[in-house]
Structure formats: structure tokens, C-alpha cells
Design a protein around this motif. Structure first.
Motif, mmCIF file in Angstrom:
data_model
loop_
_atom_site.group_PDB
_atom_site.id
_atom_site.type_symbol
_atom_site.label_atom_id
_atom_site.label_comp_id
_atom_site.label_asym_id
_atom_site.label_seq_id
_atom_site.Cartn_x
_atom_site.Cartn_y
_atom_site.Cartn_z
ATOM 1 N N THR A 36 0.814 -1.447 -0.186
ATOM 2 C CA THR A 36 0.131 -0.001 -0.050
ATOM 3 C C THR A 36 0.999 1.288 0.112
ATOM 4 O OG1 THR A 36 -0.098 -0.058 2.370
ATOM 5 C CG2 THR A 36 -1.872 -1.000 1.241
ATOM 6 N N ALA A 37 2.012 1.095 -0.582
ATOM 7 C CA ALA A 37 2.930 2.398 -0.458
ATOM 8 C C ALA A 37 2.449 3.319 -1.408
ATOM 9 C CB ALA A 37 4.389 2.077 -0.876
ATOM 10 N N PRO A 38 2.647 4.827 -1.181
ATOM 11 C CA PRO A 38 2.039 5.789 -2.284
ATOM 12 C C PRO A 38 2.887 5.645 -3.385
ATOM 13 C CG PRO A 38 2.843 6.686 -0.100
ATOM 14 C CD PRO A 38 3.085 5.169 0.178
ATOM 15 N N PRO A 39 2.130 5.926 -4.627
ATOM 16 C CA PRO A 39 2.603 5.807 -5.943
ATOM 17 C C PRO A 39 3.783 6.611 -6.171
ATOM 18 C CG PRO A 39 0.618 6.971 -6.064
ATOM 19 C CD PRO A 39 0.721 6.575 -4.608
ATOM 20 N N ASN A 40 4.241 7.498 -5.662
ATOM 21 C CA ASN A 40 5.149 8.356 -6.019
ATOM 22 C C ASN A 40 5.290 9.418 -5.031
ATOM 23 O OD1 ASN A 40 3.235 10.564 -6.781
ATOM 24 N ND2 ASN A 40 2.747 9.395 -8.583
ATOM 25 N N LEU A 41 6.253 10.218 -5.113
ATOM 26 C CA LEU A 41 6.691 11.238 -3.988
ATOM 27 C C LEU A 41 5.823 12.474 -4.225
ATOM 28 C CD1 LEU A 41 10.718 11.171 -4.184
ATOM 29 C CD2 LEU A 41 8.893 10.317 -2.382
ATOM 30 N N ALA A 42 5.157 12.793 -5.446
ATOM 31 C CA ALA A 42 3.979 13.910 -5.517
ATOM 32 C C ALA A 42 3.105 13.560 -4.514
ATOM 33 C CB ALA A 42 3.619 13.918 -6.735
ATOM 34 N N ALA A 43 2.493 12.446 -4.498
ATOM 35 C CA ALA A 43 1.549 11.886 -3.602
ATOM 36 C C ALA A 43 1.855 12.030 -2.042
ATOM 37 C CB ALA A 43 0.875 10.428 -4.254
ATOM 38 N N PHE A 44 3.192 11.574 -1.799
ATOM 39 C CA PHE A 44 3.802 11.448 -0.475
ATOM 40 C C PHE A 44 3.951 12.530 0.018
ATOM 41 C CE2 PHE A 44 7.243 11.484 2.326
ATOM 42 C CZ PHE A 44 7.473 10.666 3.121
ATOM 43 N N TRP A 45 4.577 13.773 -0.679
ATOM 44 C CA TRP A 45 4.460 15.193 -0.213
ATOM 45 C C TRP A 45 3.266 15.869 -0.279
ATOM 46 C CZ3 TRP A 45 6.624 18.832 2.701
ATOM 47 C CH2 TRP A 45 6.446 20.171 2.158
ATOM 48 N N GLN A 46 2.294 15.738 -1.071
ATOM 49 C CA GLN A 46 1.078 16.374 -1.090
ATOM 50 C C GLN A 46 0.127 15.924 0.046
ATOM 51 O OE1 GLN A 46 -0.331 16.286 -5.141
ATOM 52 N NE2 GLN A 46 1.843 16.805 -6.058
ATOM 53 N N ALA A 47 0.266 14.853 0.441
ATOM 54 C CA ALA A 47 -0.411 14.363 1.742
ATOM 55 C C ALA A 47 -0.156 15.226 2.768
ATOM 56 C CB ALA A 47 -0.104 12.732 1.865
ATOM 57 N N THR A 48 1.281 15.416 3.088
ATOM 58 C CA THR A 48 1.410 16.312 4.232
ATOM 59 C C THR A 48 0.841 17.665 4.367
ATOM 60 O OG1 THR A 48 3.691 16.979 3.160
ATOM 61 C CG2 THR A 48 3.682 14.899 4.126
ATOM 62 N N GLU A 49 0.388 18.216 3.521
ATOM 63 C CA GLU A 49 -0.352 19.636 3.562
ATOM 64 C C GLU A 49 -1.423 19.433 4.642
ATOM 65 O OE1 GLU A 49 -2.029 23.099 0.663
ATOM 66 O OE2 GLU A 49 -1.935 21.087 -0.285
ATOM 67 N N ILE A 108 10.783 19.650 -6.819
ATOM 68 C CA ILE A 108 11.415 19.155 -8.081
ATOM 69 C C ILE A 108 10.865 17.648 -8.227
ATOM 70 C CG2 ILE A 108 13.654 18.284 -8.910
ATOM 71 C CD1 ILE A 108 14.999 20.492 -7.521
ATOM 72 N N VAL A 109 10.934 16.812 -7.289
ATOM 73 C CA VAL A 109 10.383 15.613 -7.286
ATOM 74 C C VAL A 109 9.162 15.500 -7.481
ATOM 75 C CG1 VAL A 109 12.325 14.497 -6.098
ATOM 76 C CG2 VAL A 109 10.195 15.121 -4.764
ATOM 77 N N SER A 110 8.185 16.327 -7.029
ATOM 78 C CA SER A 110 6.660 16.631 -7.238
ATOM 79 C C SER A 110 6.188 16.767 -8.848
ATOM 80 C CB SER A 110 5.944 17.399 -6.461
ATOM 81 O OG SER A 110 6.291 17.010 -4.996
ATOM 82 N N MET A 111 7.288 17.494 -9.469
ATOM 83 C CA MET A 111 6.815 17.965 -10.976
ATOM 84 C C MET A 111 7.402 16.898 -11.749
ATOM 85 S SD MET A 111 9.369 21.062 -11.729
ATOM 86 C CE MET A 111 8.781 20.935 -13.305
ATOM 87 N N GLY A 112 8.144 15.813 -11.221
ATOM 88 C CA GLY A 112 8.563 14.887 -11.996
ATOM 89 C C GLY A 112 9.894 14.795 -12.489
ATOM 90 N N ALA A 113 10.797 15.990 -12.110
ATOM 91 C CA ALA A 113 12.061 16.002 -12.431
ATOM 92 C C ALA A 113 12.835 15.369 -11.401
ATOM 93 C CB ALA A 113 12.478 17.520 -12.407
ATOM 94 N N SER A 114 14.145 15.110 -11.556
ATOM 95 C CA SER A 114 14.975 14.696 -10.500
ATOM 96 C C SER A 114 16.065 15.686 -9.845
ATOM 97 C CB SER A 114 15.542 13.348 -11.049
ATOM 98 O OG SER A 114 16.354 13.483 -12.319
ATOM 99 N N VAL A 115 16.179 15.332 -8.708
ATOM 100 C CA VAL A 115 17.125 16.359 -7.907
ATOM 101 C C VAL A 115 18.651 15.851 -8.102
ATOM 102 C CG1 VAL A 115 18.172 16.949 -5.530
ATOM 103 C CG2 VAL A 115 15.504 16.988 -6.320
ATOM 104 N N VAL A 116 19.615 16.844 -8.422
ATOM 105 C CA VAL A 116 21.028 16.010 -8.602
ATOM 106 C C VAL A 116 21.537 16.898 -7.092
ATOM 107 C CG1 VAL A 116 23.369 16.231 -9.370
ATOM 108 C CG2 VAL A 116 21.143 16.195 -10.945
ATOM 109 N N GLY A 117 21.837 15.830 -6.192
ATOM 110 C CA GLY A 117 22.441 16.709 -4.919
ATOM 111 C C GLY A 117 23.998 16.566 -4.797
ATOM 112 N N MET A 118 24.430 18.125 -4.933
ATOM 113 C CA MET A 118 25.690 18.524 -5.028
ATOM 114 C C MET A 118 26.308 18.634 -3.625
ATOM 115 S SD MET A 118 25.987 18.898 -8.387
ATOM 116 C CE MET A 118 27.280 20.249 -8.562
ATOM 117 N N ASN A 119 27.474 17.881 -3.615
ATOM 118 C CA ASN A 119 28.419 17.929 -2.241
ATOM 119 C C ASN A 119 28.615 19.390 -2.054
ATOM 120 O OD1 ASN A 119 30.314 17.698 -0.396
ATOM 121 N ND2 ASN A 119 30.346 15.511 -0.547
ATOM 122 N N ALA A 120 28.065 19.955 -1.139
ATOM 123 C CA ALA A 120 28.609 21.321 -0.637
ATOM 124 C C ALA A 120 29.901 21.570 -0.371
ATOM 125 C CB ALA A 120 27.912 21.763 0.562
ATOM 126 N N TRP A 121 30.808 20.566 -0.187
ATOM 127 C CA TRP A 121 32.192 20.613 0.113
ATOM 128 C C TRP A 121 33.278 20.465 -1.245
ATOM 129 C CZ3 TRP A 121 34.419 18.050 5.146
ATOM 130 C CH2 TRP A 121 33.707 18.569 5.963
#
Length: 564
Positions: A36-49, A108-121
Motif C-alpha cells: 500500500t505504498a504511495p505511488p510516487n513522491l508527489a502523492a507522498f509530499w502532497q499528503a503532508t499538507e 522538483i520531485v513532485s513535478m517529475g524532475a529529479s534532484v542532483v544532490g551536489m556535495n557542498a564541500w
């Protein structure tokens, strides 16, 4: 105790249970997943509103509620859409742990793009490598990262950049974050698949260039639900053991974000779990033990999950008892093994917090195991059972499964394992076999299914043909009360090939000589495992961005003539 845990576990994952597990074909192999996992991260995030006016993000004097966060994330997504960012595109985030980080991430993840996490160091060359590898079409950068990017901007003429927390006079060719917030607060239309990339996080490999791990919507959600499960299953088992009545739901957690959000520890574990529960994320500009204790007291922080050395710094700090840390219910670490002596120190020194640990990897989108409270105290050398979406086994050099108690490389398979490495089919094939991720960790499983890490496969000292596991030696050194920090590593030796070396930073006001420390280790380990070379350093040991000790720096900078 573990019999009760296993009984509750099976009830919760069984058909019709709250965490029912099913087998699904994922990346070409049948793998375990939550039904029963949410189908994607848009659903995951929007449920927290629904968490409305609860505080979500806290940074210095700034506070952002869930309602405000959702309004902002919709504007960010709409702005990116208007600038031409499409589902499947990549957007980089290069900044400190400012509140904007998580807002940009969810947008970003909710609109279907993907995040590139850049190491701040990262320095200029490392930033150049990642931008060329991930090819983002857009980037968000704070002042320090923007200054670095300006020096390499000519190589990326088409990359659009938004500057965060940068004065208008210093924007250069970047747009201002304030402009982003003027966009309509409306989600752009997007079609999302659970197995598409959600983010690219770069692994901090010991050799060569870092690899971009492809974390999917499914793998990130599975990790979050695994964390909820592990907390719930242990809590219910302890309740049954005590014969207690069910307790009312706990209030939303308040988590201190002590490690960088461009790694899974802070992003996928701390942030996801607090967000799902309607909790609060308390940000720090950078790690400082006194500031951490002040924030725990002021914000009534309930959970501190950081690298173990951070918990150790709090416990050993001379001002430890000057702060009210009684709001903490859990304290521990991820990203590195929590040494047995620290488990007991937390259990003895903290009035309310119970020790907990999470063992995981970027390649599993977060945790592989989680263990806490009485279970952890009972088996402080273990990191617990593999989470419900993972199968786990230890294998020999031929990839054959070993029996309980036999030491081999740990392999895991399940829905929270990454899709692969970006642009690296060779590395993906080397690391994943029929869905089984080769962790590179040497371990064994006991009769309860608990995993005991022995060491990293590549972090051993091979002394005259004998394997010495660095983590085992470090545990023995750490058990001496005078030791604050310790790192064990290989030292070249003409006769034996390698010898055991240890860099030690002592607690202020404490003293111990090399001979006494070696005798202490010899009382616990075989003679060939006792450090031959010991360096007592005057400053804390060097760490990487995620708080782990950098052994390579020690090996390159410590002179053999200075060892004792």
C-alpha cells in the motif's frame, strides 16, 4: 525478547497487515515491496499538507509551517515549469542545509524532475565533474557554491541558475530566489512513474570519481516506510514484553538535522521520517556540539540521528550536564557503526533518550537495518535485522550463501535498492546481480536474523596474511575512557606487508600512554590486532562532509617517525 520481536514482525508484514509485503517485478527482478505504498513522491509530499500550521522548518529565527511550505513548493515547481523544466529533467541543488533545500527538493520531485544532490564541500573540479555527469538543466546555489560555479560557468553556458540567500548585488548571471516565489502557487501537470529517478546522490567512494546513485520514487518511499515500520515493530514488541497497555500516539517528532541534506542520512532518513509524521526539522548552519545542545533544549528536539561521533561529542562534552536534553527520546547514529561502548554510554548518561542505530547506504536509499532501545542494548555489536523490504544474505567469494554465524560479504535485495549508477552500466553490473546489491561490507547473521558488521571489505589491514578488521580494533580503543576519537588504518610494513595504525584524539583533561592503550586493546583482541603504531593528535580527526573520519588524510599526513 527477539522471539516476541519476530512474532510482531510477521504479524505486521502478513497479508492484511498494516505493512503487508508483496513481490513485484522491479528493474527486471522480483523484489519485496510494501503493498500500500504511495505511488510516487508527489502523492507522498502532497499528503503532508494536512499538517497545516504545524512548524515544518526551523532555522535560527525563521519558522515555516507545512501550509507555507506547500504554497512555496508549488511556486517553485511552477517557476521551473515556466522556465522549460520537464518531467525527466534534472535540477541540481548546491547549498548548505538552509530551509530552502527541502522546499526545492519537494518541488522538483513532485513535478517529475529529479534532484542532483551536489556535495557542498566540492571544489571547482569536483563540481565540474558532477555537472558534466548529471547534465542538469537548472541549478539552485547558495553564495559559496555560486562563487565556485562562477569560476567554471563558461563550461556550462546553458545552465540556468537561481541564487539562494544571495544579495542582488552578488547575483551575477543568476536569478534571485525571490523571483521564484512570485510564480503562481499551482502544481504543473506531470505524469510520474514509481521507478523513475527521484534524485541522484553521489557516493563517497574510497577510490576514483564518485558515482551517481539513481534513487527512485519507489526506493525513497520504501525507505521511509521501512523506518516507520522499524520504530513501530520494536515499540509494539517492547509493549508486549512489558505487558503494558497500548499508549496514545506520540506527538510529532522534532528532529535536529545534523548532517548534510545531500546525503541519504539527513535527506531520506531524518527529513522524510519527520515530514511523513508532521514533525519539525531544526536546521543548523554547521555542526557545533554546543549549538546542538542549545537547540535540543530550546526546540525540545526529540530525535538526534547523526554520525556516531556527534553523539559521542555530546556525551563527553564538559558542558553536557548544563543543558536540558530530556526532550530526546532517541539518540544514536547512522552512516557509520555505533560502537558498543557508545551504546552503553547513551543508555547510562541520557535520562530519557534510548540508543538507536541505522545501518545503510546511498545504494539502499537509506537504511538496511535499524535497531534501538532494549534490543540494541541486548546486542550492542549488532545493527539489527534487515528491513522488511529487503532480503539479506552473507556470501562467500563465489557468491554462495553462508550459514548463520559465517562471515562473508553482505548482499541485500528489495524495493529500496537503487536503479543503478548514472552513466555507469559497468559499475551497476559489478554491484548488482539479479537485484542483489553487493554492499562491500563484511558481516554475519545470527540465529535471530540480526546483522553483525565486521568491517568494510576494502577497509581491512592485511597483516602477514591475517585480516584485521579496522572497526573491531576501533571498538576496543574506544572502550578506553580517555579516548574521544579514533581511526584505525593500514600502515605499510616491509616484513608483514601492512601493520595496524591508530590515530587517537583524547578527551580534554584525560591522559593515556601508548603502552597503556595497547595493553588495553590486547586485553580484548588477539596480539596481531593490537595497533603497532599509535599517533596521539592534538586536534579532532579530519572528517568528510557527512562527518565520517577521513582515513586517507591520516595515512598521507601522519609521519611514521611521530608514532608511538
Amino acid at each position: 525478547m527477539f522471539d516476541v520481536l519476530n512474532t510482531v514482525w510477521e504479524e505486521m508484514v502478513a497479508e492484511g497487515g498494516p505493512f503487508e509485503i508483496v513481490n513485484r517485478e522491479i528493474h527486471g527482478a522480483l523484489q519485496r515491496d510494501f503493498k500500500t505504498a504511495p505511488p510516487n513522491l508527489a502523492a507522498f509530499w502532497q499528503a503532508t499538507e494536512a499538517h497545516g500550521n504545524r512548524d515544518y522548518l526551523v532555522y535560527e529565527n525563521e519558522r515555516i509551517t507545512y501550509a507555507q511550505a506547500h504554497q512555496i513548493t508549488r511556486s517553485i515547481a511552477q517557476y521551473l515549469h515556466q522556465k522549460g523544466v520537464k518531467p525527466g529533467d534534472r535540477v541540481a541543488i548546491a547549498m548548505r542545509n538552509y530551509p530552502e533545500y527541502m522546499l526545492i527538493y519537494w518541488a522538483i520531485v513532485s513535478m517529475g524532475a529529479s534532484v542532483v544532490g551536489m556535495n557542498a564541500w566540492w571544489v571547482d573540479d569536483e563540481m565540474t565533474y558532477a555537472l558534466n555527469d548529471a547534465t542538469p538543466v537548472f541549478a539552485f546555489m547558495d553564495k559559496e557554491r555560486l562563487e565556485r560555479f562562477e569560476r567554471i560557468r563558461s563550461q556550462f553556458p546553458d545552465l540556468q541558475v537561481v541564487a539562494v540567500r544571495v544579495a542582488d548585488a552578488d547575483l551575477g548571471c543568476a536569478s534571485s530566489y525571490s523571483e521564484v516565489l512570485t510564480a503562481d502557487s499551482v502544481w504543473p501537470e506531470a505524469s510520474l512513474d514509481g521507478d523513475q529517478d527521484a534524485c541522484i546522490f553521489y557516493t563517497s567512494g574510497t577510490t576514483g570519481r564518485p558515482k551517481g546513485a539513481q534513487l527512485t520514487h519507489r526506493s525513497c518511499i520504501a525507505n521511509a516506510l521501512n523506518m516507520v515500520f522499524m520504530t513501530g515493530v520494536q515499540g509494539e514488541a517492547l509493549r508486549r514484553i512489558a505487558g503494558a497497555q497500548p499508549s496514545p500516539p506520540s506527538p510529532p517528532p522534532v528532529a535536529l538535522v545534523a548532517t548534510p541534506l545531500f546525503h541519504v542520512t539527513a535527506n531520506n532518513c531524518v527529513a522524510y521520517l519527520a515530514t511523513l509524521a508532521g514533525g519539525t526539522l531544526v536546521h543548523m548552519y554547521k555542526w557545533d556540539v554546543v549549538e546542538a545542545m542549545r537547540l535540543i533544549e530550546a526546540e525540545k528536539v526529540t530525535a538526534l540521528s547523526a554520525v556516531p561521533v556527534m553523539s559521542r561529542e555530546i556525551i563527553l562534552h564538559p558542558d553536557f550536564h548544563k543543558y536540558d536534553l530530556s526532550s530526546l527520546s532517541t539518540m544514536g547514529g547512522g552512516g557509520a557503526a555505533l560502537q558498543p561502548d557508545l551504546v552503553h554510554k547513551i543508555d547510562q548518561e541520557m535520562s530519557t533518550a534510548r540508543p538507536n542505530t541505522g545501518y545503510g547506504m546511498t545504494e539502499t536509499s537509506g537504511i538496511i537495518t535499524s535497531m534501538g532501545a532494549d534490543f540494541f542494548v541486548a546486542k550492542p555489536a549488532s545493527c539489527g535485522r534487515a528491513v522488511p523490504t529487503l532480503e539479506a544474505k552473507c556470501v562467500n567469494e563465489k557468491g554462495e550463501a553462508l550459514a548463520a554465524g559465517e562471515v562473508g560479504e553482505l548482499w541485500v535485495r528489495g524495493s529500496n535498492v537503487i536503479k543503478g549508477y548514472l552513466n555507469r552500466p559497468d559499475a551497476t553490473a559489478d554491484s548488482i546481480t539479479d537485484g542483489w546489491l553487493h554492499t562491500g561490507d563484511v558481516a554475519y547473521l545470527d540465529e535471530d536474523g540480526c546483522i553483525f558488521l565486521v568491517d568494510r571489505a576494502k577497509d581491512m589491514v592485511i597483516r602477514g596474511g591475517e585480516n584485521v578488521y579496522c572497526a573491531e580494533v576501533e571498538n576496543a580503543v574506544f572502550s578506553h575512557d580517555a579516548v574521544a576519537e579514533c581511526a584505525v588504518f593500514a600502515v605499510p610494513d616491509e616484513r608483514l606487508g601492512e601493520e595496524v595504525g591508530a590515530a587517537v584524539y583524547l578527551r580534554p583533561g584525560h591522559a593515556v600512554g601508548a603502552d597503556e592503550l595497547k595493553t588495553h586493546v590486547a586485553s580484548q583482541l588477539a596480539p596481531f590486532k593490537v595497533p603497532r603504531h599509535v599517533w596521539f593528535v592534538s586536534d579532532p580527526l579530519p572528517r568528510n562532509a557527512n562527518g565520517k573520519f577521513v582515513k586517507r588524510t591520516l595515512q598521507e599526513t601522519l609521519a611514521l617517525a611521530d608514532a608511538q
